[in-house]
Design a protein around this motif. Structure first.
Motif, PDB file in Angstrom:
ATOM      1  N   TRP A  34     -25.009  15.670   2.695  1.00 52.78           N
ATOM      2  CA  TRP A  34     -24.589  16.758   3.594  1.00 52.78           C
ATOM      3  C   TRP A  34     -24.674  16.288   5.039  1.00 52.78           C
ATOM      4  O   TRP A  34     -25.676  15.714   5.477  1.00 52.78           O
ATOM      5  CB  TRP A  34     -25.489  17.980   3.392  1.00 52.78           C
ATOM      6  CG  TRP A  34     -25.038  19.216   4.133  1.00 52.78           C
ATOM      7  CD1 TRP A  34     -24.277  20.221   3.655  1.00 52.78           C
ATOM      8  CD2 TRP A  34     -25.343  19.557   5.497  1.00 52.78           C
ATOM      9  NE1 TRP A  34     -24.075  21.184   4.615  1.00 52.78           N
ATOM     10  CE2 TRP A  34     -24.719  20.800   5.766  1.00 52.78           C
ATOM     11  CE3 TRP A  34     -26.075  18.935   6.508  1.00 52.78           C
ATOM     12  CZ2 TRP A  34     -24.807  21.433   6.985  1.00 52.78           C
ATOM     13  CZ3 TRP A  34     -26.163  19.566   7.739  1.00 52.78           C
ATOM     14  CH2 TRP A  34     -25.530  20.796   7.982  1.00 52.78           C
ATOM     15  N   THR A  35     -23.620  16.531   5.817  1.00 52.44           N
ATOM     16  CA  THR A  35     -23.615  16.174   7.242  1.00 52.44           C
ATOM     17  C   THR A  35     -23.097  17.355   8.053  1.00 52.44           C
ATOM     18  O   THR A  35     -22.203  18.084   7.605  1.00 52.44           O
ATOM     19  CB  THR A  35     -22.727  14.946   7.521  1.00 52.44           C
ATOM     20  OG1 THR A  35     -21.400  15.197   7.029  1.00 52.44           O
ATOM     21  CG2 THR A  35     -23.293  13.705   6.846  1.00 52.44           C
TER      22      THR A  35
ATOM     23  N   ARG B 238     -25.728  25.589   5.442  1.00 54.08           N
ATOM     24  CA  ARG B 238     -25.175  24.691   4.417  1.00 54.08           C
ATOM     25  C   ARG B 238     -23.688  24.942   4.203  1.00 54.08           C
ATOM     26  O   ARG B 238     -22.884  23.999   4.161  1.00 54.08           O
ATOM     27  CB  ARG B 238     -25.922  24.916   3.100  1.00 54.08           C
ATOM     28  CG  ARG B 238     -25.428  24.075   1.927  1.00 54.08           C
ATOM     29  CD  ARG B 238     -25.963  24.634   0.623  1.00 54.08           C
ATOM     30  NE  ARG B 238     -25.426  25.979   0.368  1.00 54.08           N
ATOM     31  CZ  ARG B 238     -26.060  26.925  -0.310  1.00 54.08           C
ATOM     32  NH1 ARG B 238     -27.267  26.709  -0.805  1.00 54.08           N
ATOM     33  NH2 ARG B 238     -25.484  28.109  -0.495  1.00 54.08           N
TER      34      ARG B 238
ATOM     35  N   THR C 282     -31.170  17.855   3.100  1.00 56.14           N
ATOM     36  CA  THR C 282     -31.169  16.552   2.436  1.00 56.14           C
ATOM     37  C   THR C 282     -32.560  16.114   2.004  1.00 56.14           C
ATOM     38  O   THR C 282     -32.744  14.987   1.543  1.00 56.14           O
ATOM     39  CB  THR C 282     -30.553  15.482   3.359  1.00 56.14           C
ATOM     40  OG1 THR C 282     -31.279  15.448   4.593  1.00 56.14           O
ATOM     41  CG2 THR C 282     -29.084  15.786   3.632  1.00 56.14           C
ATOM     42  N   SER C 283     -33.546  17.009   2.154  1.00 52.80           N
ATOM     43  CA  SER C 283     -34.922  16.698   1.758  1.00 52.80           C
ATOM     44  C   SER C 283     -35.365  17.657   0.657  1.00 52.80           C
ATOM     45  O   SER C 283     -34.840  18.762   0.527  1.00 52.80           O
ATOM     46  CB  SER C 283     -35.877  16.823   2.951  1.00 52.80           C
ATOM     47  OG  SER C 283     -35.477  15.986   4.013  1.00 52.80           O
TER      48      SER C 283
ATOM     49  N   ARG D 282     -21.214  22.605   7.404  1.00 51.82           N
ATOM     50  CA  ARG D 282     -20.945  21.296   6.806  1.00 51.82           C
ATOM     51  C   ARG D 282     -19.629  20.735   7.332  1.00 51.82           C
ATOM     52  O   ARG D 282     -18.634  21.443   7.436  1.00 51.82           O
ATOM     53  CB  ARG D 282     -20.873  21.430   5.278  1.00 51.82           C
ATOM     54  CG  ARG D 282     -20.492  20.150   4.548  1.00 51.82           C
ATOM     55  CD  ARG D 282     -20.494  20.355   3.050  1.00 51.82           C
ATOM     56  NE  ARG D 282     -19.578  21.407   2.637  1.00 51.82           N
ATOM     57  CZ  ARG D 282     -18.267  21.233   2.447  1.00 51.82           C
ATOM     58  NH1 ARG D 282     -17.713  20.051   2.677  1.00 51.82           N
ATOM     59  NH2 ARG D 282     -17.520  22.247   2.042  1.00 51.82           N
TER      60      ARG D 282
ATOM     61  N   PRO E 209     -31.906  20.021  -2.752  1.00 50.30           N
ATOM     62  CA  PRO E 209     -31.298  19.122  -1.764  1.00 50.30           C
ATOM     63  C   PRO E 209     -29.797  18.956  -2.016  1.00 50.30           C
ATOM     64  O   PRO E 209     -29.328  19.077  -3.149  1.00 50.30           O
ATOM     65  CB  PRO E 209     -32.044  17.813  -1.972  1.00 50.30           C
ATOM     66  CG  PRO E 209     -33.321  18.183  -2.646  1.00 50.30           C
ATOM     67  CD  PRO E 209     -33.001  19.375  -3.495  1.00 50.30           C
TER      68      PRO E 209
ATOM     69  N   PRO F 116     -27.419  16.058  -1.347  1.00 52.82           N
ATOM     70  CA  PRO F 116     -27.241  14.663  -0.896  1.00 52.82           C
ATOM     71  C   PRO F 116     -25.909  14.482  -0.164  1.00 52.82           C
ATOM     72  O   PRO F 116     -24.872  15.013  -0.584  1.00 52.82           O
ATOM     73  CB  PRO F 116     -27.273  13.873  -2.202  1.00 52.82           C
ATOM     74  CG  PRO F 116     -28.022  14.733  -3.158  1.00 52.82           C
ATOM     75  CD  PRO F 116     -27.643  16.152  -2.797  1.00 52.82           C
TER      76      PRO F 116
END
Length: 387
Positions: free
Chosen positions: A299-300, A206, A285-286, A210, A295, A297
């Motif tokens: 995040w890529t 995370r 993201t889940s 990211r 989660p 939201p």
């Protein structure tokens, strides 16, 4: 025979360096035919450009390298046989068998290689040895399960489960016949969702994986995000051109390398298929039901997510198998890699492995556990291949 070839190769190099025979391209130069070891490296390059990149690329490279190694060794034991012809014909025949669309280019390359060999019994004998070695490898892999379209990954969505609208790439690979002997490497599977180890890995992915988090780490992730077979193999070929070995040493190295890589990736793909563990992006993201892993939201990851599960890492297995095999044969050598961006020179295989390991975490596409167990698989199969 083998020692004689090595001595002659070293003598030729020394004579050229001393100026007794001019190097090619120098006025008045006497052309020096490439050594059998140099030809073997040339055909390793040909194999790399012929076999399309995929998780199963190492499988087909192993077919070629095995045939070439057998042909080289048989020719070295056979009086009046051309090793150049044996190596070139073995590589050519295997590659044409599996990639007939490249037959024209491979045929031209074979003709160019054989043009360096005097016509006569030695060339004919070497060519027969190469053809026989290729035919034996091809026959041994008939009906081995390659490309079985009936093997399709499916899974019901849920916590920890990898699901993707894209089909799993080369799902069949984990079910093909084994490439090398020995028992499968025992790994313990992905850390359970909600466990302390899982939470630590998730937090690392995370924070470090990211997009936009750390440009230096992202640069390393991007550098290694190229076809790894070519990244490592081209670096090794360049090293061997600068530090020549004898023919048998070269063909043995690549045969071990490709068997280890192919078998390690085969085992890895079976684990991916059976475990079906989700990627960090899906986890982040889940809602996994764990109050300590909320989660995130939007995040890529830094890197694009490939179409197959997280555990274990294919890149990790490939890297571990490569580094350990080369280490077995040559020691902890330096290598220069040409990845995405400026070339990077690593003083040792150990430092290369460190960056490659972190690249997948910093890229946001793997948990640390997937990398740890991938390296375990890669190192173990390599040690077995090296004997």
């Amino acid at each position: 025979m083998y020692r004689i070839h090595r001595c002659l190769s070293g003598l030729t190099t020394a004579v050229v360096a001393a100026g007794l025979i001019a190097a090619p391209g120098v006025p008045g130069a006497v052309a020096v035919a490439p050594t059998p070891a140099e030809v073997a490296l040339d055909w390793q390059g040909a194999a790399l450009t012929t076999v399309p990149f995929s998780p199963a690329q190492g499988l087909y490279l192993s077919f070629t390298s095995t045939a070439v190694d057998r042909a080289a060794r048989k020719s070295l034991r056979t009086a009046g046989s051309s090793e150049v012809a044996a190596v070139a014909r073995a590589a050519h025949d295997v590659l044409v068998e599996y990639f007939p669309g490249s037959a024209g280019a491979l045929g031209a390359r074979l003709a160019a290689t054989l043009a360096e060999v005097p016509d006569g019994p030695a060339e004919d004998r070497g060519s027969r040895i190469g053809a026989d070695a290729a035919a034996a490898v091809i026959e041994s892999r008939e009906g081995d399960g390659r490309g079985d379209a009936s093997i399709v990954y499916t899974a019901k969505p849920g916590v920890g489960v990898w699901v993707d609208p894209r089909p799993m790439a080369t799902a069949w690979y984990g079910f093909v016949d084994r490439v090398d002997g020995g028992r499968p490497v025992v790994v313990d599977g992905p850390d359970p969702v909600g466990s302390a180890a899982y939470r630590a890995d998730l937090a690392e992915a995370r924070d470090d994986g990211r997009a936009g988090a750390d440009p230096v780490k992202a640069a390393t992730a991007t550098f290694f995000n190229v076809p790894a077979f070519a990244l490592y193999r081209n670096a090794l070929i360049a090293h061997l051109r600068a530090h020549p070995l004898g023919l048998a040493e070269v063909t043995d190295l690549f045969a071990d390398l490709d068997r280890a890589t192919a078998e390690g990736m085969r085992q890895t793909w079976r684990h991916k298929f059976d475990e079906g563990f989700w990627r960090p992006g899906a986890a982040l993201t889940s809602d996994d039901g764990d109050p300590l892993t909320e989660p995130v939201p939007g995040w890529t990851p830094v890197l694009p997510v490939p179409p197959y599960p997280d555990y274990p890492s294919g890149h990790g297995t490939l890297t571990g198998a490569f580094a350990e095999t080369v280490r077995c044969h040559l020691g902890d050598i330096p290598l220069t890699l040409n990845g995405a961006g400026a070339p990077r020179t690593y003083a040792s295989l150990a430092t290369l492995e460190q960056d490659a390991f972190m690249s997948r975490i910093w890229g946001g596409i793997h948990f640390r556990d997937a990398m740890d167990d991938a390296y375990l698989i890669g190192h173990t199969v390599a040690r077995h291949a090296c004997g």
